[in-house]
Scaffold this motif. Structure first.
Motif, PDB file in Angstrom:
ATOM      1  N   GLY A  21       7.882 -36.457 -55.431  1.00  0.00           N
ATOM      2  CA  GLY A  21       7.928 -36.040 -54.042  1.00  0.00           C
ATOM      3  C   GLY A  21       6.727 -35.183 -53.715  1.00  0.00           C
ATOM      4  N   VAL A  22       6.167 -35.348 -52.518  1.00  0.00           N
ATOM      5  CA  VAL A  22       5.026 -34.536 -52.082  1.00  0.00           C
ATOM      6  C   VAL A  22       5.372 -33.824 -50.790  1.00  0.00           C
ATOM      7  N   PHE A  23       4.779 -32.640 -50.620  1.00  0.00           N
ATOM      8  CA  PHE A  23       5.025 -31.829 -49.426  1.00  0.00           C
ATOM      9  C   PHE A  23       3.814 -30.938 -49.194  1.00  0.00           C
ATOM     10  N   GLY A  24       3.354 -30.877 -47.951  1.00  0.00           N
ATOM     11  CA  GLY A  24       2.242 -30.000 -47.606  1.00  0.00           C
ATOM     12  C   GLY A  24       2.415 -29.425 -46.221  1.00  0.00           C
ATOM     13  N   ILE A  25       1.912 -28.206 -46.019  1.00  0.00           N
ATOM     14  CA  ILE A  25       1.970 -27.579 -44.692  1.00  0.00           C
ATOM     15  C   ILE A  25       0.644 -26.896 -44.405  1.00  0.00           C
ATOM     16  N   TYR A  26       0.218 -26.996 -43.148  1.00  0.00           N
ATOM     17  CA  TYR A  26      -1.065 -26.445 -42.720  1.00  0.00           C
ATOM     18  C   TYR A  26      -0.837 -25.524 -41.526  1.00  0.00           C
ATOM     19  N   GLY A  27      -1.138 -24.233 -41.699  1.00  0.00           N
ATOM     20  CA  GLY A  27      -1.103 -23.304 -40.584  1.00  0.00           C
ATOM     21  C   GLY A  27       0.174 -22.503 -40.448  1.00  0.00           C
ATOM     22  N   GLY A 202       5.433 -34.028 -39.857  1.00  0.00           N
ATOM     23  CA  GLY A 202       6.346 -33.131 -39.157  1.00  0.00           C
ATOM     24  C   GLY A 202       5.613 -31.979 -38.510  1.00  0.00           C
ATOM     25  N   ASP A 203       6.328 -31.205 -37.720  1.00  0.00           N
ATOM     26  CA  ASP A 203       5.763 -30.062 -37.005  1.00  0.00           C
ATOM     27  C   ASP A 203       6.739 -28.901 -37.059  1.00  0.00           C
ATOM     28  N   LEU A 204       6.254 -27.729 -37.464  1.00  0.00           N
ATOM     29  CA  LEU A 204       7.058 -26.513 -37.510  1.00  0.00           C
ATOM     30  C   LEU A 204       6.342 -25.424 -36.727  1.00  0.00           C
ATOM     31  N   ASP A 205       6.723 -25.264 -35.484  1.00  0.00           N
ATOM     32  CA  ASP A 205       6.118 -24.237 -34.628  1.00  0.00           C
ATOM     33  C   ASP A 205       4.600 -24.344 -34.592  1.00  0.00           C
ATOM     34  N   GLY A 206       4.103 -25.580 -34.522  1.00  0.00           N
ATOM     35  CA  GLY A 206       2.665 -25.791 -34.440  1.00  0.00           C
ATOM     36  C   GLY A 206       1.978 -25.986 -35.774  1.00  0.00           C
ATOM     37  N   ALA A 207       2.686 -25.768 -36.858  1.00  0.00           N
ATOM     38  CA  ALA A 207       2.134 -26.021 -38.192  1.00  0.00           C
ATOM     39  C   ALA A 207       2.496 -27.447 -38.589  1.00  0.00           C
ATOM     40  N   TYR A 208       1.500 -28.218 -39.023  1.00  0.00           N
ATOM     41  CA  TYR A 208       1.740 -29.617 -39.382  1.00  0.00           C
ATOM     42  C   TYR A 208       2.172 -29.751 -40.835  1.00  0.00           C
ATOM     43  N   ILE A 209       3.054 -30.724 -41.059  1.00  0.00           N
ATOM     44  CA  ILE A 209       3.651 -30.940 -42.375  1.00  0.00           C
ATOM     45  C   ILE A 209       3.509 -32.407 -42.755  1.00  0.00           C
ATOM     46  N   LEU A 210       3.253 -32.653 -44.029  1.00  0.00           N
ATOM     47  CA  LEU A 210       3.316 -33.984 -44.608  1.00  0.00           C
ATOM     48  C   LEU A 210       4.359 -33.950 -45.717  1.00  0.00           C
ATOM     49  N   ALA A 211       5.269 -34.910 -45.718  1.00  0.00           N
ATOM     50  CA  ALA A 211       6.343 -34.890 -46.711  1.00  0.00           C
ATOM     51  C   ALA A 211       6.781 -36.309 -47.047  1.00  0.00           C
ATOM     52  N   SER A 212       7.352 -36.465 -48.238  1.00  0.00           N
ATOM     53  CA  SER A 212       7.825 -37.776 -48.674  1.00  0.00           C
ATOM     54  C   SER A 212       9.000 -38.267 -47.849  1.00  0.00           C
ATOM     55  N   GLU A 213       9.890 -37.339 -47.438  1.00  0.00           N
ATOM     56  CA  GLU A 213      11.090 -37.748 -46.710  1.00  0.00           C
ATOM     57  C   GLU A 213      11.423 -36.743 -45.619  1.00  0.00           C
ATOM     58  N   THR A 214      12.166 -37.202 -44.622  1.00  0.00           N
ATOM     59  CA  THR A 214      12.529 -36.331 -43.509  1.00  0.00           C
ATOM     60  C   THR A 214      13.518 -35.244 -43.898  1.00  0.00           C
ATOM     61  N   CYS A 215      14.273 -35.439 -44.983  1.00  0.00           N
ATOM     62  CA  CYS A 215      15.194 -34.388 -45.408  1.00  0.00           C
ATOM     63  C   CYS A 215      14.457 -33.101 -45.755  1.00  0.00           C
ATOM     64  N   VAL A 235      -6.090 -36.626 -41.233  1.00  0.00           N
ATOM     65  CA  VAL A 235      -6.803 -35.399 -41.565  1.00  0.00           C
ATOM     66  C   VAL A 235      -6.356 -34.309 -40.599  1.00  0.00           C
ATOM     67  N   ILE A 236      -5.826 -33.207 -41.138  1.00  0.00           N
ATOM     68  CA  ILE A 236      -5.301 -32.119 -40.323  1.00  0.00           C
ATOM     69  C   ILE A 236      -6.199 -30.892 -40.476  1.00  0.00           C
ATOM     70  N   THR A 237      -6.706 -30.412 -39.346  1.00  0.00           N
ATOM     71  CA  THR A 237      -7.539 -29.210 -39.310  1.00  0.00           C
ATOM     72  C   THR A 237      -6.970 -28.259 -38.259  1.00  0.00           C
ATOM     73  N   GLU A 238      -7.686 -27.180 -37.981  1.00  0.00           N
ATOM     74  CA  GLU A 238      -7.239 -26.247 -36.949  1.00  0.00           C
ATOM     75  C   GLU A 238      -7.198 -26.904 -35.572  1.00  0.00           C
ATOM     76  N   GLU A 239      -7.947 -27.980 -35.395  1.00  0.00           N
ATOM     77  CA  GLU A 239      -7.939 -28.712 -34.117  1.00  0.00           C
ATOM     78  C   GLU A 239      -6.763 -29.685 -34.015  1.00  0.00           C
ATOM     79  N   GLY A 240      -6.030 -29.861 -35.103  1.00  0.00           N
ATOM     80  CA  GLY A 240      -4.911 -30.787 -35.098  1.00  0.00           C
ATOM     81  C   GLY A 240      -5.184 -32.005 -35.961  1.00  0.00           C
ATOM     82  N   PRO A 241      -4.327 -33.028 -35.879  1.00  0.00           N
ATOM     83  CA  PRO A 241      -4.476 -34.212 -36.733  1.00  0.00           C
ATOM     84  C   PRO A 241      -5.425 -35.250 -36.137  1.00  0.00           C
ATOM     85  N   ARG A 242      -6.120 -35.938 -37.016  1.00  0.00           N
ATOM     86  CA  ARG A 242      -6.966 -37.066 -36.631  1.00  0.00           C
ATOM     87  C   ARG A 242      -6.757 -38.170 -37.656  1.00  0.00           C
TER      88      ARG A 242
END
Length: 488
Positions: A21-27, A202-215, A235-242
């Motif tokens: 499983g993979v999970f990442g959050i930015y911001g 996914g999105d958590l209060d403006g922070a972008y998330i990448l995850a294997s599953e929605t759970c 690609v997710i940066t301070e400007e958002g996803p591209r």
């Protein structure tokens, strides 16, 4: 990397191994704590080891540990060593490279342009071939994981920017992959062009998330944005996803076994709720293989939703005729033969008061080697069941997976060497039936399998592998040449 199968006890090997499983959050402040929660939700995808890499704007911090998330990353001392508002994590069951801390992800490397960490769900079927090419050019590998190949391909790329180097690397890969990467400025996600393995945004209060599953989004209260598309590099940066789409467009082949077993039932993948699909699988199974019985009993926990669907469609009462002990983990020590052979009873116990003198329909997700099914059937008979019928919520598993799921080699799969009647006799049930491949497709709202252009990866049932198996073919060719040489 060509899949290697781990050394396990007989009982442990008689099942599919979950992947990673993979999970990442930015911001998000204290990003590593959020990643820890996400990995908790993805623990079912790998219980061997876990790792987190964070970035605080100045430096990367890395923590990798063998064991469960709750046993390692809940310690405050560990979390204090992972500062920053960006982090990625990985929970692992090894399908390539073997055990050991050096293979625990995310893997991290210092490039000329800065540090980069990467986590991977899937399996690369040309990693060994690429590794040999890189070693001839002077590359030195510090792990035996196929994921490290990606880092070396990035390092030797002649492109200018990191994103371009990353795209250059992943477009050389074969097999299945969902990647989450982290640099000093970006979080990068990628999915193979067939979309074999899942990845969601996914999105958590403006922070972008990448995850294997929605759970994993649900556990932190994040909003589901969408699935990452097959062949997409995001690609997710301070400007958002591209998003970039560097791969040639092709028909997706998502792993259909994610719906049968791997994904958590409360996840939604590719627009389908996993729990609802599993119930529909049970309904299709009841239509295809009806049986006169008094009770439908799931083999817990993976057989439960399908058993509910079977019960509803067949009009046969559902009951918990087998109780699972949730406190027996994979690390249980089995030092003596007498204890080793009790493995099934350590995890499952027949509810004899419910099943005595009853005609039972046992519903399970799959049969691998058949030894566990054999023991469960005997346990139910010993508890007094009058008849035991088995219904399997997938077609016969007759081929190995090379896309990130640890399965026994083909010759050890019961369905690869026995007919259904022979399997029935081996497991010692009164009747045995599997869901048809078209029944499985109907459960995911496809009328039937398109044999010319299949809608899913179903290679474990059909041997129809959707990608080249370069490393496997090379290994087999080498073996044949060796046999010819020895016999010459």
């Amino acid at each position: 990397m060509t899949q290697t199968h781990q050394t396990t006890t007989e009982n442990e090997a008689d099942c599919f191994r979950d992947e990673c499983g993979v999970f990442g959050i930015y911001g998000k402040p204290d990003a590593a704590a959020v990643v820890t929660l996400g990995l908790h939700a993805l623990q079912h995808r790998g219980q061997e080891a876990a790792g987190i890499v964070s970035f605080d704007g100045k430096q990367f911090s890395v923590e990798r540990h063998v064991g469960l998330i709750g046993d390692t990353f809940t310690k405050q001392s560990v979390m204090d060593r992972l500062p920053g508002s960006r982090a990625i994590g990985h929970t692992r069951y090894s399908t390539t490279g073997g055990e050991g801390l050096r293979n625990v992800q995310p893997l991290f490397a210092e490039f000329a342009g800065g540090g980069f960490a990467i986590a991977h769900n899937g399996n690369l079927t040309n990693a060994l071939t690429k590794q040999r090419e890189l070693q001839k050019r002077g590359a030195i590998f510090s792990s035996t994981s196929d994921t490290e190949t990606v880092l070396h391909l990035i390092a030797v790329s002649e492109r200018d920017r990191l994103v371009e180097k990353f795209i250059d690397a992943v477009t050389q890969l074969e097999g299945a992959f969902s990647f989450v990467g982290l640099s000093g400025k970006k979080m990068i996600g990628a999915r193979d062009p067939l979309g074999i393995r899942p990845l969601v945004l996914g999105d958590l209060d403006g922070a972008y998330i990448l995850a294997s599953e929605t759970c994993a989004l649900d556990i932190i209260g994040a909003r589901i944005v969408r699935d990452i598309q097959p062949g997409e590099v995001i690609v997710i940066t301070e400007e958002g996803p591209r998003s970039y789409f560097p791969f040639e467009k092709t028909n997706p082949r998502f792993c259909i076994f994610e719906y049968v077993y791997f994904a958590r039932p409360d996840s939604t993948i590719e627009g389908r709720n996993v729990y609802e699909v599993r119930k529909k699988i049970g309904q299709e199974l009841a239509r295809e293989a009806p049986v006169n019985a008094d009770m439908v009993v799931p083999v817990p926990d993976s057989g439960t939703p399908a058993a509910i669907g079977f019960s509803q469609e067949a009009g046969i009462p559902f009951d918990l005729g087998i109780i699972r002990n949730h406190y027996v983990g994979r690390t249980f020590i089995q030092p003596q033969s007498a204890i080793r052979h009790m493995g099934v009873r350590l995890k499952h116990n027949a509810n004899r008061w419910a099943i005595r003198d009853k005609r039972i329909v046992l519903v399970d997700d799959s049969i691998v080697r058949g030894t566990t099914s054999q023991k469960i059937v005997q346990m139910v008979r010993d508890a007094g069941a009058a008849e035991v019928h088995m219904r399997i919520a997938s077609p016969p598993t007759s081929a190995s997976c090379f896309y990130g799921v640890d399965t026994p080699e083909k010759s050890k799969l019961l369905a690869s060497r026995m007919s259904i009647e022979e399997m029935r006799d081996f497991i010692r049930v009164d009747s045995l039936a599997f869901l048809s491949i078209n029944g499985l497709y109907r459960a995911v709202n496809e009328p039937q399998r398109n044999d010319q252009c299949p809608q899913f990866c179903d290679a474990c049932f059909t041997s129809d592998y959707p990608t080249a198996l370069t490393d496997q073919e090379h290994t087999e060719s080498t073996r044949v040449l060796s046999l010819l040489a020895n016999n010459g």
